[in-house]
Design a protein around this motif. Structure first.
Motif, PDB file in Angstrom:
ATOM      1  N   GLN B 100     -24.208 -54.560 -22.468  1.00  0.00           N
ATOM      2  CA  GLN B 100     -25.270 -54.758 -21.247  1.00  0.00           C
ATOM      3  C   GLN B 100     -26.788 -54.176 -21.786  1.00  0.00           C
ATOM      4  N   ILE B 101     -27.656 -54.932 -21.763  1.00  0.00           N
ATOM      5  CA  ILE B 101     -29.152 -54.301 -21.879  1.00  0.00           C
ATOM      6  C   ILE B 101     -29.744 -54.802 -20.499  1.00  0.00           C
ATOM      7  N   ARG B 102     -30.083 -53.685 -19.738  1.00  0.00           N
ATOM      8  CA  ARG B 102     -30.963 -53.618 -18.625  1.00  0.00           C
ATOM      9  C   ARG B 102     -32.461 -53.484 -18.773  1.00  0.00           C
ATOM     10  N   TYR B 103     -33.200 -54.298 -18.121  1.00  0.00           N
ATOM     11  CA  TYR B 103     -34.627 -54.206 -18.289  1.00  0.00           C
ATOM     12  C   TYR B 103     -35.267 -54.411 -17.187  1.00  0.00           C
ATOM     13  N   ASP B 104     -36.415 -53.724 -17.209  1.00  0.00           N
ATOM     14  CA  ASP B 104     -37.361 -54.124 -15.822  1.00  0.00           C
ATOM     15  C   ASP B 104     -38.497 -54.656 -16.329  1.00  0.00           C
ATOM     16  N   SER B 105     -38.619 -55.167 -17.514  1.00  0.00           N
ATOM     17  CA  SER B 105     -39.896 -56.029 -17.829  1.00  0.00           C
ATOM     18  C   SER B 105     -39.569 -56.885 -19.157  1.00  0.00           C
ATOM     19  N   ILE B 106     -39.998 -58.030 -19.044  1.00  0.00           N
ATOM     20  CA  ILE B 106     -39.932 -58.839 -20.272  1.00  0.00           C
ATOM     21  C   ILE B 106     -40.593 -58.221 -21.600  1.00  0.00           C
ATOM     22  N   LYS B 107     -41.403 -57.547 -21.129  1.00  0.00           N
ATOM     23  CA  LYS B 107     -42.324 -56.874 -22.587  1.00  0.00           C
ATOM     24  C   LYS B 107     -41.127 -55.980 -23.067  1.00  0.00           C
ATOM     25  N   ALA B 108     -40.621 -54.903 -22.437  1.00  0.00           N
ATOM     26  CA  ALA B 108     -39.789 -54.090 -22.773  1.00  0.00           C
ATOM     27  C   ALA B 108     -38.528 -54.913 -23.561  1.00  0.00           C
ATOM     28  N   LEU B 109     -37.949 -55.791 -22.937  1.00  0.00           N
ATOM     29  CA  LEU B 109     -36.724 -56.872 -23.459  1.00  0.00           C
ATOM     30  C   LEU B 109     -37.390 -57.243 -24.782  1.00  0.00           C
ATOM     31  N   ASN B 110     -38.298 -58.117 -25.082  1.00  0.00           N
ATOM     32  CA  ASN B 110     -38.793 -59.046 -25.895  1.00  0.00           C
ATOM     33  C   ASN B 110     -38.976 -57.803 -27.286  1.00  0.00           C
ATOM     34  N   THR B 111     -39.680 -56.871 -26.919  1.00  0.00           N
ATOM     35  CA  THR B 111     -39.913 -55.780 -27.831  1.00  0.00           C
ATOM     36  C   THR B 111     -38.664 -55.264 -28.918  1.00  0.00           C
ATOM     37  N   VAL B 112     -37.365 -55.294 -28.402  1.00  0.00           N
ATOM     38  CA  VAL B 112     -36.262 -54.809 -28.847  1.00  0.00           C
ATOM     39  C   VAL B 112     -35.229 -55.947 -29.129  1.00  0.00           C
ATOM     40  N   TYR B 113     -35.404 -57.090 -28.301  1.00  0.00           N
ATOM     41  CA  TYR B 113     -34.301 -57.946 -28.236  1.00  0.00           C
ATOM     42  C   TYR B 113     -34.385 -58.942 -29.439  1.00  0.00           C
ATOM     43  N   GLU B 114     -35.274 -59.261 -29.867  1.00  0.00           N
ATOM     44  CA  GLU B 114     -35.457 -60.680 -30.921  1.00  0.00           C
ATOM     45  C   GLU B 114     -34.541 -60.412 -32.013  1.00  0.00           C
TER      46      GLU B 114
END
Lengths: 52, 367
Positions: B100-114
């Motif tokens: 599970q990857i929990r995130y508080d902002s799309i910016k944080a997620l996009n940075t690592v998730y691509e």
């Protein structure tokens, strides 16, 4: 009076500046390599990058 | 301190500073004398009188600096607990591990998730959780053990690197002290052994790795190649390959709907890039491989004759050590040096990718 050479830096400063460096001496070569202290990726996209 | 001969060079490890020193046979006597004579005047007297005194002193000071304890701790580790309120989640399945990857902002997620979005699953089951966050102060990450790190915007690549590493720990159920290092390299394999591709940014290693994957090799890792201390094996890291704009034409014929893949802007030098997901491994039960060959990749923009020659150990080690994270452990360093002494180092210069692929077929044939 001798002119002060403004470009001259100490050995320690040179080490700090170059980090990893290769040195040629009168006798031969040597090189110091320091691994990264932390994990790193190559810069990739993400964040606010617009998707085209 | 550990040392070994590799080709015509001597590689020495300094545990206190976690530094590697490469000497040739002409500079080695200075180090050898230093090792036997820690007092400066004894060292100077023990060396051949024909050497100038300032040269002797310069070497002495260099070796002394390397022998000193230096701070090699992680500067981004957050000592006190930080609270991350993260209500959103993504779930990925990597082999038999669900994360599970929990995130508080799309910016944080996009940075690592691509690089990992191809692993997304709809199942909400998870074995481990990684939390990522972004606020006005920068990026934060909390791993499965609740250890936290924080980076400012300038160090986005370190945030990405840590995320990749924590994911690696989850996938293979390992802890940081078990890893020998994560090399700045791409690795492909034939189902039996791995071959590592090194080279600076823009050398063509990711493009060639993609083309090798499309010609039948397993993509074991791109950009970050993890090696375990216990067996010196390379472990599979199924991150997508990031391909730069200048390689789009070379890759396009092999990827379905390539034009529809999102193109992300990195910077002026790198331009746009697309992420190519790795193809399934030949053997899904085998997630680690021995590696006996390291290839320094040199792509030429102009057509040249493809050549594979013995690699210069100094150049290859510079790529392999100074751009990588290596464990600050003498045991791992000894293991690394032992592994290096058994490796065949090559330098590949090419323009035509089909010729480069033939070279790999000779080094580790497809089985």
């Amino acid at each position: 009076m001798r002119k002060k050479n403004k470009n001259k830096i100490t050995r320690k400063e040179a080490l700090k500046t170059m980090g990893k460096y290769a040195a040629m001496t009168a006798v031969g070569t040597f090189m110091i390599l320091n691994p990264n202290r932390t994990h790193a990726n190559s810069a990739v996209g993400g964040g606010d990058n617009p998707i085209s | 301190m550990s040392e070994t001969y590799i080709d015509d060079y001597i590689l020495v490890y300094f545990n206190n500073s976690n530094s590697y020193l490469i000497l040739d046979t002409k500079t080695y006597p200075f180090y050898k004398t230093f090792k036997l004579n820690k007092k400066k005047h004894e060292y100077i007297d023990a060396l051949d009188k024909s050497y100038p005194i300032n040269l002797k002193t310069s070497f002495f000071n260099t070796f002394t600096d390397l022998s000193k304890k230096t701070n090699t701790s992680d500067p981004f580790l957050v000592n006190n607990d930080i609270e991350i309120i993260s209500n959103n989640s993504k779930f990925i399945q990597v082999f038999d591990q669900a994360l599970q990857i929990r995130y508080d902002s799309i910016k944080a997620l996009n940075t690592v998730y691509e690089k990992f979005s191809h692993l997304e699953t709809i199942s909400k089951h998870c074995d481990d959780t990684i939390i990522v966050s972004y606020d006005n102060f920068g990026y934060s990450l909390k791993n499965k053990n609740n250890t936290a790190w924080h980076w400012d915007d300038k160090n986005i690549h370190l945030f990405q690197g840590k995320f990749t590493f924590e994911l690696l720990n989850c996938i293979h159920n390992k802890k940081e002290p078990e890893w020998l290092g994560t090399f700045h390299a791409s690795t492909v394999g034939n189902g039996k052994e791995a071959i590592m591709l090194v080279g600076n940014s823009g050398s063509g290693k990711s493009t060639l790795s993609s083309l090798l994957m499309f010609s039948g090799y397993d993509l074991i890792a791109d950009d970050v190649t993890p090696m375990l201390g216990e067996n010196n094996h390379i472990y599979v890291l199924p991150a997508a390959i990031s391909v730069k704009e200048k390689s789009f034409e070379a890759i396009k014929p092999f990827v379905k709907d390539f034009d529809k893949l999102p193109a992300l802007y990195v910077n002026e030098t790198k331009g746009h890039q697309k992420f190519i997901p790795p193809k399934p491994l030949k053997n899904l039960n085998q997630l680690d491989y021995p590696c006996r060959n390291v290839v320094l990749v040199r792509y030429s923009h102009k057509p040249i004759k493809t050549t594979l020659k013995k690699g210069d150990i100094k150049i290859i080690l510079e790529e392999l050590i100074s751009e990588s994270w290596l464990s600050h452990s003498e045991l791992h360093a000894k293991s690394f040096i032992k592994w290096l002494s058994k490796i065949s180092f090559h330098e590949l210069r090419y323009h035509h990718s089909n010729e480069a692929i033939s070279v790999f077929n000779n080094l580790i044939p497809l089985v």
